[in-house]
Design a protein around this motif. Structure first.
Motif, PDB file in Angstrom:
ATOM      1  N   GLU A 151       4.697   8.592  -1.180  1.00  8.88           N
ATOM      2  CA  GLU A 151       3.654   7.606  -0.929  1.00  8.88           C
ATOM      3  C   GLU A 151       4.099   6.203  -1.337  1.00  8.88           C
ATOM      4  O   GLU A 151       4.911   6.036  -2.248  1.00  8.88           O
ATOM      5  N   GLN A 152       3.544   5.233  -0.646  1.00 10.27           N
ATOM      6  CA  GLN A 152       3.858   3.840  -0.949  1.00 10.27           C
ATOM      7  C   GLN A 152       3.510   3.530  -2.401  1.00 10.27           C
ATOM      8  O   GLN A 152       2.487   3.961  -2.918  1.00 10.27           O
ATOM      9  N   GLY A 153       4.381   2.771  -3.056  1.00  8.61           N
ATOM     10  CA  GLY A 153       4.161   2.389  -4.441  1.00  8.61           C
ATOM     11  C   GLY A 153       4.878   3.265  -5.455  1.00  8.61           C
ATOM     12  O   GLY A 153       4.974   2.907  -6.630  1.00  8.61           O
ATOM     13  N   SER A 184      11.986   1.663  -5.523  1.00  8.42           N
ATOM     14  CA  SER A 184      10.533   1.711  -5.342  1.00  8.42           C
ATOM     15  C   SER A 184      10.246   1.745  -3.852  1.00  8.42           C
ATOM     16  O   SER A 184      10.897   1.042  -3.074  1.00  8.42           O
ATOM     17  N   LEU A 185       9.281   2.568  -3.449  1.00  6.58           N
ATOM     18  CA  LEU A 185       8.872   2.644  -2.048  1.00  6.58           C
ATOM     19  C   LEU A 185       7.800   1.583  -1.822  1.00  6.58           C
ATOM     20  O   LEU A 185       6.632   1.772  -2.179  1.00  6.58           O
ATOM     21  N   THR A 186       8.194   0.455  -1.260  1.00  2.00           N
ATOM     22  CA  THR A 186       7.305  -0.712  -1.205  1.00  2.00           C
ATOM     23  C   THR A 186       6.498  -0.826   0.080  1.00  2.00           C
ATOM     24  O   THR A 186       5.500  -1.538   0.119  1.00  2.00           O
ATOM     25  N   ASP A 187       6.935  -0.140   1.152  1.00  4.52           N
ATOM     26  CA  ASP A 187       6.196  -0.273   2.415  1.00  4.52           C
ATOM     27  C   ASP A 187       6.461   0.918   3.322  1.00  4.52           C
ATOM     28  O   ASP A 187       7.584   1.437   3.364  1.00  4.52           O
ATOM     29  N   ILE A 188       5.426   1.378   4.012  1.00  6.39           N
ATOM     30  CA  ILE A 188       5.545   2.408   5.048  1.00  6.39           C
ATOM     31  C   ILE A 188       4.880   1.869   6.306  1.00  6.39           C
ATOM     32  O   ILE A 188       3.688   1.549   6.296  1.00  6.39           O
ATOM     33  N   SER A 189       5.628   1.735   7.384  1.00 10.03           N
ATOM     34  CA  SER A 189       5.105   1.155   8.616  1.00 10.03           C
ATOM     35  C   SER A 189       4.111   2.096   9.290  1.00 10.03           C
ATOM     36  O   SER A 189       4.384   3.283   9.473  1.00 10.03           O
ATOM     37  N   LEU A 195      10.439   3.035   6.453  1.00 15.02           N
ATOM     38  CA  LEU A 195      10.126   2.770   5.057  1.00 15.02           C
ATOM     39  C   LEU A 195      10.953   1.597   4.538  1.00 15.02           C
ATOM     40  O   LEU A 195      12.068   1.364   5.002  1.00 15.02           O
ATOM     41  N   GLU A 196      10.404   0.889   3.566  1.00 15.72           N
ATOM     42  CA  GLU A 196      11.173  -0.137   2.872  1.00 15.72           C
ATOM     43  C   GLU A 196      11.306   0.263   1.415  1.00 15.72           C
ATOM     44  O   GLU A 196      10.320   0.583   0.746  1.00 15.72           O
ATOM     45  N   ARG A 206      15.539  -1.364   4.515  1.00 12.88           N
ATOM     46  CA  ARG A 206      14.639  -0.766   5.513  1.00 12.88           C
ATOM     47  C   ARG A 206      15.331   0.429   6.143  1.00 12.88           C
ATOM     48  O   ARG A 206      16.484   0.334   6.589  1.00 12.88           O
TER      49      ARG A 206
END
Length: 223
Positions: A151-153, A184-189, A195-196, A206
Protein backbone atom coordinates in the motif's frame (compact mmCIF):
# COMPACT_ATOMS: atom_id res chain seq x y z
CA UNK A 1 17.16 -42.32 -10.63
CA UNK A 2 15.52 -39.45 -12.49
CA UNK A 3 16.89 -38.42 -15.87
CA UNK A 4 17.98 -34.88 -16.79
CA UNK A 5 14.62 -34.18 -18.46
CA UNK A 6 12.62 -35.75 -15.64
CA UNK A 7 14.43 -33.57 -13.10
CA UNK A 8 13.54 -30.47 -15.12
CA UNK A 9 9.88 -31.47 -15.16
CA UNK A 10 9.81 -32.14 -11.43
CA UNK A 11 11.42 -28.78 -10.74
CA UNK A 12 8.94 -27.04 -13.06
CA UNK A 13 6.00 -28.72 -11.32
CA UNK A 14 7.39 -27.68 -7.93
CA UNK A 15 7.71 -24.02 -8.96
CA UNK A 16 4.31 -23.88 -10.68
CA UNK A 17 2.62 -25.53 -7.71
CA UNK A 18 4.18 -22.95 -5.38
CA UNK A 19 2.93 -20.14 -7.63
CA UNK A 20 -0.53 -21.74 -7.59
CA UNK A 21 -0.49 -21.95 -3.78
CA UNK A 22 -0.24 -25.73 -3.80
CA UNK A 23 -2.93 -26.38 -6.41
CA UNK A 24 -2.50 -28.99 -9.14
CA UNK A 25 -0.52 -27.92 -12.19
CA UNK A 26 -2.16 -28.20 -15.61
CA UNK A 27 -0.62 -29.79 -18.69
CA UNK A 28 -0.89 -26.49 -20.55
CA UNK A 29 1.02 -24.66 -17.80
CA UNK A 30 3.81 -27.22 -18.02
CA UNK A 31 3.86 -27.07 -21.81
CA UNK A 32 4.29 -23.29 -21.68
CA UNK A 33 7.08 -23.37 -19.08
CA UNK A 34 9.00 -26.23 -20.72
CA UNK A 35 8.28 -24.95 -24.26
CA UNK A 36 7.06 -28.42 -25.22
CA UNK A 37 3.95 -29.67 -27.04
CA UNK A 38 1.10 -30.68 -24.73
CA UNK A 39 1.18 -34.23 -26.13
CA UNK A 40 4.86 -34.58 -25.20
CA UNK A 41 4.14 -33.23 -21.72
CA UNK A 42 1.41 -35.84 -21.29
CA UNK A 43 3.82 -38.63 -22.28
CA UNK A 44 6.36 -37.41 -19.72
CA UNK A 45 3.74 -37.16 -16.99
CA UNK A 46 2.79 -40.78 -17.58
CA UNK A 47 6.45 -41.80 -17.12
CA UNK A 48 6.76 -39.74 -13.95
CA UNK A 49 3.56 -41.25 -12.62
CA UNK A 50 4.82 -44.78 -13.29
CA UNK A 51 7.95 -43.95 -11.28
CA UNK A 52 5.70 -42.61 -8.49
CA UNK A 53 7.20 -39.13 -8.66
CA UNK A 54 3.83 -37.47 -9.30
CA UNK A 55 0.10 -37.89 -8.84
CA UNK A 56 -1.49 -37.44 -12.25
CA UNK A 57 -4.98 -37.80 -13.62
CA UNK A 58 -5.89 -36.58 -17.09
CA UNK A 59 -7.74 -33.25 -17.05
CA UNK A 60 -7.19 -32.92 -13.27
CA UNK A 61 -3.62 -31.70 -13.24
CA UNK A 62 -0.51 -32.97 -11.52
CA UNK A 63 1.05 -32.74 -8.06
CA UNK A 64 4.31 -34.11 -6.69
CA UNK A 65 4.59 -37.17 -4.49
CA UNK A 66 6.95 -37.05 -1.51
CA UNK A 67 9.74 -38.65 -3.56
CA UNK A 68 9.11 -36.28 -6.48
CA UNK A 69 9.17 -33.28 -4.16
CA UNK A 70 12.46 -34.40 -2.61
CA UNK A 71 14.08 -34.71 -6.04
CA UNK A 72 12.84 -31.25 -7.02
CA UNK A 73 14.17 -29.74 -3.79
CA UNK A 74 17.59 -31.34 -4.33
CA UNK A 75 17.77 -29.83 -7.83
CA UNK A 76 16.68 -26.42 -6.55
CA UNK A 77 19.25 -26.66 -3.73
CA UNK A 78 22.07 -27.39 -6.17
CA UNK A 79 20.93 -24.69 -8.60
CA UNK A 80 20.87 -21.97 -5.96
CA UNK A 81 24.15 -23.03 -4.32
CA UNK A 82 25.86 -22.91 -7.71
CA UNK A 83 24.41 -19.44 -8.30
CA UNK A 84 25.96 -18.27 -5.02
CA UNK A 85 29.29 -19.80 -6.04
CA UNK A 86 29.24 -18.23 -9.49
CA UNK A 87 28.57 -14.74 -8.12
CA UNK A 88 30.60 -14.76 -4.90
CA UNK A 89 33.60 -16.86 -5.95
CA UNK A 90 33.86 -16.46 -9.72
CA UNK A 91 32.63 -12.89 -10.09
CA UNK A 92 29.73 -13.47 -12.45
CA UNK A 93 26.92 -10.89 -12.51
CA UNK A 94 23.55 -12.04 -11.26
CA UNK A 95 22.05 -11.78 -14.76
CA UNK A 96 24.68 -14.18 -16.16
CA UNK A 97 24.30 -17.18 -13.85
CA UNK A 98 20.92 -18.81 -14.48
CA UNK A 99 21.80 -20.82 -17.57
CA UNK A 100 25.12 -21.95 -16.07
CA UNK A 101 23.38 -23.09 -12.90
CA UNK A 102 20.81 -24.94 -15.03
CA UNK A 103 23.66 -27.12 -16.31
CA UNK A 104 25.45 -27.53 -12.98
CA UNK A 105 22.30 -28.48 -11.05
CA UNK A 106 22.21 -31.91 -12.71
CA UNK A 107 25.55 -33.06 -11.27
CA UNK A 108 24.59 -36.12 -9.22
CA UNK A 109 27.30 -36.11 -6.53
CA UNK A 110 25.80 -35.48 -3.08
CA UNK A 111 29.33 -35.21 -1.68
CA UNK A 112 30.10 -32.35 -4.08
CA UNK A 113 26.88 -30.54 -3.13
CA UNK A 114 27.60 -30.89 0.59
CA UNK A 115 31.19 -29.69 0.18
CA UNK A 116 29.97 -26.75 -1.93
CA UNK A 117 27.51 -25.83 0.82
CA UNK A 118 30.30 -26.03 3.44
CA UNK A 119 32.67 -23.99 1.27
CA UNK A 120 30.10 -21.22 0.84
CA UNK A 121 29.32 -21.08 4.57
CA UNK A 122 25.82 -22.61 4.32
CA UNK A 123 24.05 -19.67 2.62
CA UNK A 124 20.31 -19.34 3.21
CA UNK A 125 19.50 -17.33 0.07
CA UNK A 126 20.82 -17.16 -3.49
CA UNK A 127 21.84 -13.93 -5.30
CA UNK A 128 18.23 -13.34 -6.39
CA UNK A 129 16.92 -13.60 -2.83
CA UNK A 130 15.44 -17.09 -3.28
CA UNK A 131 15.69 -19.46 -0.28
CA UNK A 132 18.11 -22.39 -0.51
CA UNK A 133 16.78 -25.73 0.80
CA UNK A 134 19.06 -27.48 3.30
CA UNK A 135 20.27 -31.07 2.87
CA UNK A 136 16.97 -32.35 4.32
CA UNK A 137 14.89 -30.25 1.91
CA UNK A 138 13.81 -27.65 4.49
CA UNK A 139 13.34 -24.13 3.12
CA UNK A 140 14.36 -21.06 5.17
CA UNK A 141 11.46 -18.80 6.10
CA UNK A 142 11.05 -15.96 3.61
CA UNK A 143 8.04 -13.90 4.72
CA UNK A 144 8.07 -11.58 1.72
CA UNK A 145 5.25 -10.06 -0.34
CA UNK A 146 4.98 -8.88 -3.94
CA UNK A 147 5.68 -5.17 -4.18
CA UNK A 148 2.53 -4.83 -6.30
CA UNK A 149 0.43 -5.88 -3.29
CA UNK A 150 1.77 -3.23 -0.92
CA UNK A 151 0.00 0.00 0.00
CA UNK A 152 1.00 3.58 -0.63
CA UNK A 153 2.95 5.10 2.25
CA UNK A 154 4.60 1.88 3.40
CA UNK A 155 8.31 1.68 4.13
CA UNK A 156 9.83 -1.40 2.52
CA UNK A 157 13.03 -3.39 2.10
CA UNK A 158 13.66 -5.08 -1.26
CA UNK A 159 14.41 -8.72 -0.48
CA UNK A 160 14.36 -10.61 -3.78
CA UNK A 161 13.07 -11.04 -7.31
CA UNK A 162 10.82 -13.78 -8.65
CA UNK A 163 11.93 -13.28 -12.27
CA UNK A 164 15.52 -14.31 -13.03
CA UNK A 165 15.73 -13.70 -16.78
CA UNK A 166 18.67 -11.58 -17.92
CA UNK A 167 16.46 -8.80 -19.46
CA UNK A 168 14.52 -8.38 -16.21
CA UNK A 169 17.63 -8.36 -14.00
CA UNK A 170 19.37 -5.88 -16.31
CA UNK A 171 16.27 -3.63 -16.19
CA UNK A 172 16.23 -3.95 -12.39
CA UNK A 173 19.87 -2.81 -12.27
CA UNK A 174 19.24 0.10 -14.65
CA UNK A 175 16.48 1.37 -12.39
CA UNK A 176 19.02 1.63 -9.58
CA UNK A 177 17.36 -1.07 -7.49
CA UNK A 178 19.21 -3.71 -5.48
CA UNK A 179 18.50 -6.31 -2.82
CA UNK A 180 18.53 -4.83 0.66
CA UNK A 181 17.56 -1.35 -0.59
CA UNK A 182 15.21 0.47 1.78
CA UNK A 183 12.49 2.49 0.06
CA UNK A 184 9.15 4.17 0.66
CA UNK A 185 6.18 3.51 -1.62
CA UNK A 186 5.17 7.10 -2.34
CA UNK A 187 2.67 6.76 -5.19
CA UNK A 188 0.48 4.18 -6.97
CA UNK A 189 -1.04 5.30 -10.28
CA UNK A 190 -4.81 4.84 -10.62
CA UNK A 191 -4.37 4.61 -14.40
CA UNK A 192 -1.74 1.92 -14.98
CA UNK A 193 -0.90 0.84 -11.40
CA UNK A 194 2.72 1.87 -11.86
CA UNK A 195 4.50 2.66 -8.59
CA UNK A 196 6.91 5.32 -7.41
CA UNK A 197 9.56 4.41 -4.84
CA UNK A 198 11.71 6.84 -2.91
CA UNK A 199 15.08 5.73 -1.59
CA UNK A 200 16.56 6.84 1.72
CA UNK A 201 18.74 9.31 -0.24
CA UNK A 202 15.65 10.92 -1.78
CA UNK A 203 15.90 9.39 -5.26
CA UNK A 204 12.53 8.72 -6.92
CA UNK A 205 12.20 5.54 -9.02
CA UNK A 206 9.12 4.88 -11.19
CA UNK A 207 8.43 1.24 -12.03
CA UNK A 208 5.70 -0.54 -13.99
CA UNK A 209 3.12 -2.80 -12.39
CA UNK A 210 4.67 -5.78 -14.22
CA UNK A 211 8.07 -5.11 -12.66
CA UNK A 212 6.44 -4.62 -9.24
CA UNK A 213 4.83 -8.06 -9.51
CA UNK A 214 8.29 -9.60 -9.74
CA UNK A 215 9.88 -7.83 -6.76
CA UNK A 216 9.63 -9.32 -3.28
CA UNK A 217 9.67 -6.96 -0.30
CA UNK A 218 9.26 -6.84 3.47
CA UNK A 219 7.46 -4.03 5.25
CA UNK A 220 9.48 -2.04 7.78
CA UNK A 221 8.03 -0.65 10.97
CA UNK A 222 7.52 3.12 11.03
CA UNK A 223 10.02 4.82 13.30
Amino acid sequence: MASFTEENYLKAIFHLSAQNEGKAVSTNELAEVTQTRAASVTDMLKKLSEKEYIYYKKYQGVTLTESGSQIALKIIRKHRLWEVFLVEKLGFKWDEIHDLAEELEHIKSKELTDKLDDFLGHPKFDPHGDPIPDAQGNMPSVGTTQLSKMEQGQKLTIMGVSEDSAPFLQHFDRLGLKLGLEVSLTDISDFDHSLELQTESGQNIRISSEVAQNIQVKARKLS
